[in-house]
Design an enzyme around this catalytic site. Structure first.
Site, PDB file in Angstrom:
ATOM      1  N   HIS A 133     -16.447  30.787  23.711  1.00  0.00           N
ATOM      2  CA  HIS A 133     -17.393  31.647  24.416  1.00  0.00           C
ATOM      3  C   HIS A 133     -18.490  32.133  23.472  1.00  0.00           C
ATOM      4  CE1 HIS A 133     -18.146  34.706  27.766  1.00  0.00           C
ATOM      5  NE2 HIS A 133     -18.021  33.538  28.382  1.00  0.00           N
ATOM      6  N   ASP A 164     -29.212  37.361  33.250  1.00  0.00           N
ATOM      7  CA  ASP A 164     -28.564  37.588  31.969  1.00  0.00           C
ATOM      8  C   ASP A 164     -29.547  38.281  31.039  1.00  0.00           C
ATOM      9  OD1 ASP A 164     -26.767  37.187  29.615  1.00  0.00           O
ATOM     10  OD2 ASP A 164     -25.796  35.768  30.947  1.00  0.00           O
ATOM     11  N   ASP A 301     -20.546  35.435  40.453  1.00  0.00           N
ATOM     12  CA  ASP A 301     -20.675  33.984  40.518  1.00  0.00           C
ATOM     13  C   ASP A 301     -19.466  33.309  41.168  1.00  0.00           C
ATOM     14  OD1 ASP A 301     -19.667  35.107  38.142  1.00  0.00           O
ATOM     15  OD2 ASP A 301     -19.837  33.249  37.041  1.00  0.00           O
ATOM     16  N   PHE A 302     -18.372  34.051  41.420  1.00  0.00           N
ATOM     17  CA  PHE A 302     -17.216  33.493  42.115  1.00  0.00           C
ATOM     18  C   PHE A 302     -17.225  33.826  43.615  1.00  0.00           C
ATOM     19  CE2 PHE A 302     -15.507  34.095  37.732  1.00  0.00           C
ATOM     20  CZ  PHE A 302     -15.290  32.759  37.447  1.00  0.00           C
ATOM     21  N   HIS A 353     -24.896  38.325  35.426  1.00  0.00           N
ATOM     22  CA  HIS A 353     -24.041  37.887  34.323  1.00  0.00           C
ATOM     23  C   HIS A 353     -24.290  38.690  33.050  1.00  0.00           C
ATOM     24  CE1 HIS A 353     -22.372  34.673  31.522  1.00  0.00           C
ATOM     25  NE2 HIS A 353     -21.405  34.825  32.411  1.00  0.00           N
ATOM     26  N   GLU A 381     -15.346  34.765  20.789  1.00  0.00           N
ATOM     27  CA  GLU A 381     -16.564  35.482  21.161  1.00  0.00           C
ATOM     28  C   GLU A 381     -17.418  35.774  19.931  1.00  0.00           C
ATOM     29  OE1 GLU A 381     -17.263  36.274  24.267  1.00  0.00           O
ATOM     30  OE2 GLU A 381     -15.355  36.367  25.358  1.00  0.00           O
ATOM     31  N   LEU A 447      -8.269  37.338  33.754  1.00  0.00           N
ATOM     32  CA  LEU A 447      -9.539  37.114  34.434  1.00  0.00           C
ATOM     33  C   LEU A 447     -10.707  37.365  33.503  1.00  0.00           C
ATOM     34  CD1 LEU A 447      -8.859  38.709  37.930  1.00  0.00           C
ATOM     35  CD2 LEU A 447      -8.744  36.321  37.255  1.00  0.00           C
TER      36      LEU A 447
END
Length: 447
Positions: A133, A164, A301-302, A353, A381, A447
């Site tokens: 990520h 974003d 986005d889901f 996002h 990350e 999640l």
């Protein structure tokens, strides 16, 4: 600076000095796409693209073609594309069995005389338990940093966009540090292989190498020896993190703990880790005004409209709303007083996002970290911490926040958020079943 941490990292972070003009805030996804294409075309030495995925669609093709064109024009260019190993070898969620983007990468390499290697990084042996990520594109002596990956919606190629943050930072030292980690910490690993060449090894055959890579990444860091300790001037510090109690997660907690007047938090998926919630509660207790910006469930986005067939993935936005409602209910008195402000972002059919922190008038964190348990424990990350002790960069900072708040609505009370009885029947049925078998807690962790 007040802190609740015995071994504080903030005073020890070495940063690369910047002038205020060295940090540009790009205003939109479209501007981000145009900037990226322009920088690729102008590159003379290096292009390092690091993203969760480079998608096989029109925008992805445009980026990939630009990379091949740059390499053909300047064969000496050092070009590396790095994506998540597992994500690249599967299709889109809910789209049935697909070969994944890796088949496209291989076709592109076979059809071009120029070479643009695409490396897959396996952070774990299963995507569920961790992905690459990392964010940041190193182009010559600049870094283009965003939480966005590379596809049509992230790059606003057509009518929809995924909102974003987008920053262009001019700093050779920062670019060198970020390239060094990619080149020596990732590409050099035995677990990392090219996806644009035929017959890549199986994930199973790499299990030991993947374990070794993850172990080393837990102790890895960006090289900031060329930087300076906090000295009262504008600077940027790159941060890396994977696994429990990693440096990036610790700095996020310290930033919240350091807030004295104002704290702004953005996250696309409201599922805060318990340590983050604790620090937010402590900040509220000492009088800090806090703004939290999240996406409306329809901007997730889901999200799948109720008119379409139900898929399990469609329950995720509702789980996040349930979490947000619980948080709002616990903090309703502070919402009433105006000390805590929860903002829902919504702009037509577009999605949200954003992630990051703004602390008082000093710190700004750019990151792909979603501020959720998955980001704090599983995924690899990174982040860029801008330290502005003299307020030299406040105007662009305010401009970005104004843009973020443009399409938001403040929640006046937790009752504004829907409950299980308000959800589409298929969603409600699934969520009741989830609660009955007591796996909701597990879902929140991954999640």
């Amino acid at each position: 600076m007040p802190t609740f941490f015995k071994r504080s990292l903030l005073p020890k972070l070495r940063g690369f000095p910047l002038s205020p003009e060295a940090i540009e805030v790009l205003p939109s996804a479209d501007a981000y796409r145009r900037c990226l294409l322009e920088k690729i075309a102008q590159a003379t030495r290096r292009i390092y693209i690091v993203a969760l995925y480079l998608q096989q669609d029109e925008a992805g093709q445009e980026i990939y073609d630009a990379l091949h064109a740059a390499k053909a024009a300047r064969p000496e260019l050092d070009i590396v594309v790095m994506v998540d190993w597992l994500r690249a070898q599967r299709g889109l969620i809910g789209a049935g069995k697909q070969p994944g983007n890796s088949a496209w990468y291989q076709a592109m390499t076979q059809s071009h005389a120029s070479e643009v290697p695409v490396y897959g990084v396996p952070v774990q042996t299963r995507e569920l338990f961790g992905v690459l990520h990392l964010k940041g594109f190193i182009i010559d002596d600049s870094v283009v940093y965003s939480g966005a990956s590379l596809n049509n919606v992230y790059l606003h190629k057509f009518d929809k966009y995924r909102f974003d943050r987008y920053h262009l930072i001019h700093s050779q030292a920062l670019a060198d540090s970020m390239q060094h980690l990619v080149e020596h910490g990732l590409v050099a690993s035995k677990a990392v292989h090219r996806l644009d060449l035929p017959n890549p090894p199986t994930t199973r055959s790499l299990r030991n190498d993947i374990g070794d890579l993850r172990s080393r990444l837990k102790h890895a860091a960006y090289d900031t020896t060329a930087g300076q300790l906090p000295n009262g001037h504008l600077s940027v510090s790159p941060l890396l993190g994977v696994g429990k109690n990693n440096p990036l997660s610790r700095v996020i907690l310290e930033l919240i703990a350091s807030a004295q007047q104002q704290l702004t938090i953005c996250t696309p998926y409201f599922n805060l880790p318990l340590p983050v919630t604790r620090e937010i509660n402590r900040a509220l207790a000492r009088g800090v005004k806090i703004d939290i910006v999240v996406g409306d469930k329809t901007a997730n986005d889901f999200y799948i409209p109720p008119s379409e067939p139900f898929k399990v993935i469609a329950a995720l936005p509702y789980l996040y709303e349930i979490s947000l409602r619980r948080f709002a209910k616990r903090h309703q008195p502070m919402i009433d007083s105006g000390q805590l402000n929860l903002h829902l972002w919504h702009d037509g059919d577009n999605t949200y996002h954003l992630k990051g922190l703004w602390v008082d008038q000093r710190y700004t964190l750019l990151t792909g970290n979603n501020l959720n348990p998955r980001a704090f424990r599983l995924d690899l990350e990174n982040g860029l911490l801008i330290d502005d002790p003299k307020g030299q960069w406040l105007a662009p900072r305010r401009t970005e926040l104004t843009q973020i708040f443009q399409h938001t609505t403040r929640i006046q009370g937790y009752q504004q958020l829907q409950t299980l009885v308000d959800y589409p029947p298929a969603v409600g049925k699934f969520l009741r079943r989830v609660s009955r078998v007591r796996i909701e807690r597990l879902l929140y962790r991954i999640l």
